[in-house]
Design a protein around this motif. Structure first.
Motif, PDB file in Angstrom:
ATOM      1  N   GLU A 123     -19.133  42.828 -68.911  1.00  0.00           N
ATOM      2  CA  GLU A 123     -18.207  42.048 -68.096  1.00  0.00           C
ATOM      3  C   GLU A 123     -17.293  42.975 -67.305  1.00  0.00           C
ATOM      4  OE1 GLU A 123     -16.213  39.269 -70.654  1.00  0.00           O
ATOM      5  OE2 GLU A 123     -18.117  38.568 -71.468  1.00  0.00           O
ATOM      6  N   VAL A 124     -16.815  44.009 -67.944  1.00  0.00           N
ATOM      7  CA  VAL A 124     -15.982  44.993 -67.250  1.00  0.00           C
ATOM      8  C   VAL A 124     -16.815  45.693 -66.190  1.00  0.00           C
ATOM      9  CG1 VAL A 124     -14.662  47.127 -67.531  1.00  0.00           C
ATOM     10  CG2 VAL A 124     -14.487  45.323 -69.237  1.00  0.00           C
ATOM     11  N   SER A 125     -18.039  46.036 -66.555  1.00  0.00           N
ATOM     12  CA  SER A 125     -18.917  46.716 -65.625  1.00  0.00           C
ATOM     13  C   SER A 125     -19.216  45.827 -64.416  1.00  0.00           C
ATOM     14  CB  SER A 125     -20.215  47.109 -66.341  1.00  0.00           C
ATOM     15  OG  SER A 125     -21.040  47.836 -65.484  1.00  0.00           O
ATOM     16  N   LYS A 147     -18.356  46.500 -60.457  1.00  0.00           N
ATOM     17  CA  LYS A 147     -19.352  46.401 -59.393  1.00  0.00           C
ATOM     18  C   LYS A 147     -18.870  45.456 -58.296  1.00  0.00           C
ATOM     19  CE  LYS A 147     -23.248  47.428 -62.380  1.00  0.00           C
ATOM     20  NZ  LYS A 147     -24.399  46.897 -63.100  1.00  0.00           N
ATOM     21  N   LYS A 148     -18.235  44.370 -58.685  1.00  0.00           N
ATOM     22  CA  LYS A 148     -17.677  43.425 -57.721  1.00  0.00           C
ATOM     23  C   LYS A 148     -16.637  44.113 -56.840  1.00  0.00           C
ATOM     24  CE  LYS A 148     -14.954  39.160 -57.704  1.00  0.00           C
ATOM     25  NZ  LYS A 148     -14.341  38.155 -58.579  1.00  0.00           N
ATOM     26  N   GLU A 149     -15.736  44.874 -57.459  1.00  0.00           N
ATOM     27  CA  GLU A 149     -14.699  45.600 -56.705  1.00  0.00           C
ATOM     28  C   GLU A 149     -15.322  46.568 -55.704  1.00  0.00           C
ATOM     29  OE1 GLU A 149     -12.073  47.648 -59.400  1.00  0.00           O
ATOM     30  OE2 GLU A 149     -11.678  45.819 -60.538  1.00  0.00           O
ATOM     31  N   VAL A 150     -16.333  47.297 -56.158  1.00  0.00           N
ATOM     32  CA  VAL A 150     -16.993  48.275 -55.293  1.00  0.00           C
ATOM     33  C   VAL A 150     -17.665  47.580 -54.119  1.00  0.00           C
ATOM     34  CG1 VAL A 150     -18.908  49.919 -55.184  1.00  0.00           C
ATOM     35  CG2 VAL A 150     -17.275  50.029 -57.066  1.00  0.00           C
ATOM     36  N   LEU A 151     -18.346  46.473 -54.392  1.00  0.00           N
ATOM     37  CA  LEU A 151     -19.030  45.762 -53.304  1.00  0.00           C
ATOM     38  C   LEU A 151     -18.041  45.158 -52.311  1.00  0.00           C
ATOM     39  CD1 LEU A 151     -21.975  44.137 -55.249  1.00  0.00           C
ATOM     40  CD2 LEU A 151     -22.126  45.884 -53.463  1.00  0.00           C
ATOM     41  N   ALA A 195     -18.417  53.429 -72.987  1.00  0.00           N
ATOM     42  CA  ALA A 195     -19.424  52.362 -72.905  1.00  0.00           C
ATOM     43  C   ALA A 195     -19.511  51.796 -71.496  1.00  0.00           C
ATOM     44  CB  ALA A 195     -19.082  51.255 -73.903  1.00  0.00           C
ATOM     45  N   THR A 196     -18.371  51.572 -70.870  1.00  0.00           N
ATOM     46  CA  THR A 196     -18.349  51.012 -69.524  1.00  0.00           C
ATOM     47  C   THR A 196     -19.021  51.959 -68.537  1.00  0.00           C
ATOM     48  OG1 THR A 196     -16.323  49.802 -70.034  1.00  0.00           O
ATOM     49  CG2 THR A 196     -16.845  50.101 -67.707  1.00  0.00           C
ATOM     50  N   LEU A 197     -18.726  53.247 -68.642  1.00  0.00           N
ATOM     51  CA  LEU A 197     -19.331  54.215 -67.727  1.00  0.00           C
ATOM     52  C   LEU A 197     -20.835  54.342 -67.946  1.00  0.00           C
ATOM     53  CD1 LEU A 197     -16.574  56.973 -67.639  1.00  0.00           C
ATOM     54  CD2 LEU A 197     -17.188  55.359 -65.812  1.00  0.00           C
ATOM     55  N   LEU A 198     -21.282  54.262 -69.202  1.00  0.00           N
ATOM     56  CA  LEU A 198     -22.727  54.271 -69.450  1.00  0.00           C
ATOM     57  C   LEU A 198     -23.394  53.118 -68.708  1.00  0.00           C
ATOM     58  CD1 LEU A 198     -23.177  55.067 -73.270  1.00  0.00           C
ATOM     59  CD2 LEU A 198     -23.713  56.551 -71.335  1.00  0.00           C
ATOM     60  N   LEU A 199     -22.824  51.929 -68.848  1.00  0.00           N
ATOM     61  CA  LEU A 199     -23.395  50.758 -68.200  1.00  0.00           C
ATOM     62  C   LEU A 199     -23.279  50.842 -66.675  1.00  0.00           C
ATOM     63  CD1 LEU A 199     -22.131  48.095 -70.738  1.00  0.00           C
ATOM     64  CD2 LEU A 199     -24.525  48.744 -70.337  1.00  0.00           C
ATOM     65  N   ASP A 200     -22.133  51.327 -66.178  1.00  0.00           N
ATOM     66  CA  ASP A 200     -21.959  51.494 -64.732  1.00  0.00           C
ATOM     67  C   ASP A 200     -22.989  52.460 -64.153  1.00  0.00           C
ATOM     68  OD1 ASP A 200     -19.846  49.753 -64.484  1.00  0.00           O
ATOM     69  OD2 ASP A 200     -18.302  51.306 -64.363  1.00  0.00           O
ATOM     70  N   ASN A 201     -23.394  53.433 -64.950  1.00  0.00           N
ATOM     71  CA  ASN A 201     -24.361  54.430 -64.486  1.00  0.00           C
ATOM     72  C   ASN A 201     -25.810  54.027 -64.751  1.00  0.00           C
ATOM     73  OD1 ASN A 201     -22.545  56.275 -63.325  1.00  0.00           O
ATOM     74  ND2 ASN A 201     -21.997  57.027 -65.350  1.00  0.00           N
ATOM     75  N   GLY A 202     -26.017  52.785 -65.215  1.00  0.00           N
ATOM     76  CA  GLY A 202     -27.368  52.261 -65.338  1.00  0.00           C
ATOM     77  C   GLY A 202     -27.978  52.285 -66.723  1.00  0.00           C
TER      78      GLY A 202
END
Length: 184
Positions: free
Chosen positions: A163-165, A169-173, A133-140
């Protein structure tokens, strides 16, 4: 006689390995719960349409598309090899006696491979659903689509994954945003 016994042991191990691999692949690539996985019957699969009929909580039905060719091919091979166990049930996944696998059996399969791969000892089969689920959301992916895929009746249950996603995104930025290294 010894050669026949050795061949049977090898074929048995190959069947078990393929079954286990197919189980882990389906859990990760569809995000289904282990209870949903163990309740899949052969007739719940439509190979032509590449779909699985899943019975979720409260026997609520949803149709999932098998988008990955490798997963589909493993599933096809497993269905062919499944006959080696002389199934006594219509269950997709059977044990060495031909009976439906239980939730506990799937958990044990997960723990076996988790330990062999030396990943986090606190990981559970549900982590595969969470990661999916997290990866689906991370990928848009759209939140509403993820809700439908996971079989959540309430969108607030699915929002937990955003929230995890968002945290990812915060970590990546923080780590990769080029503006962070500029001094003005």
């Amino acid at each position: 006689m010894q050669d026949e016994l050795s061949t049977a042991k090898t074929q048995f191990k190959m069947c078990i390995c393929l079954r286990n691999c197919t189980i882990l692949e389906l859990l990760f690539s569809t995000g289904i719960r282990i209870g949903e996985l163990t309740s899949i019957n052969i007739e719940d699969i439509n190979m032509e349409e590449r779909t699985l009929l899943i019975f979720g909580k409260g026997r609520k039905e949803r149709l999932l598309y098998l988008s990955n060719n490798d997963v589909l091919n493993k599933l096809i091979k497993w269905i062919q090899m499944r006959e080696f166990f002389e199934p006594t049930t219509k269950a997709l996944f059977v044990n060495k006696y031909g009976n439906r696998l239980s939730i506990y059996s799937v958990e044990n399969i997960f723990y076996k491979y988790r330990d062999l791969s030396k990943i986090n000892k606190t990981s559970t089969p549900h982590f595969l659903r969470h990661t999916f689920a997290t990866l689906l959301l991370d990928n848009g992916a759209d939140l509403r689509a993820v809700q439908e895929i996971l079989g959540h009746s309430n969108i607030s249950t699915t929002q937990i994954y955003t929230e995890v996603s968002t945290e990812r995104k915060k970590e990546v930025l923080i780590k990769f945003n080029p503006r962070n290294s500029f001094q003005l």
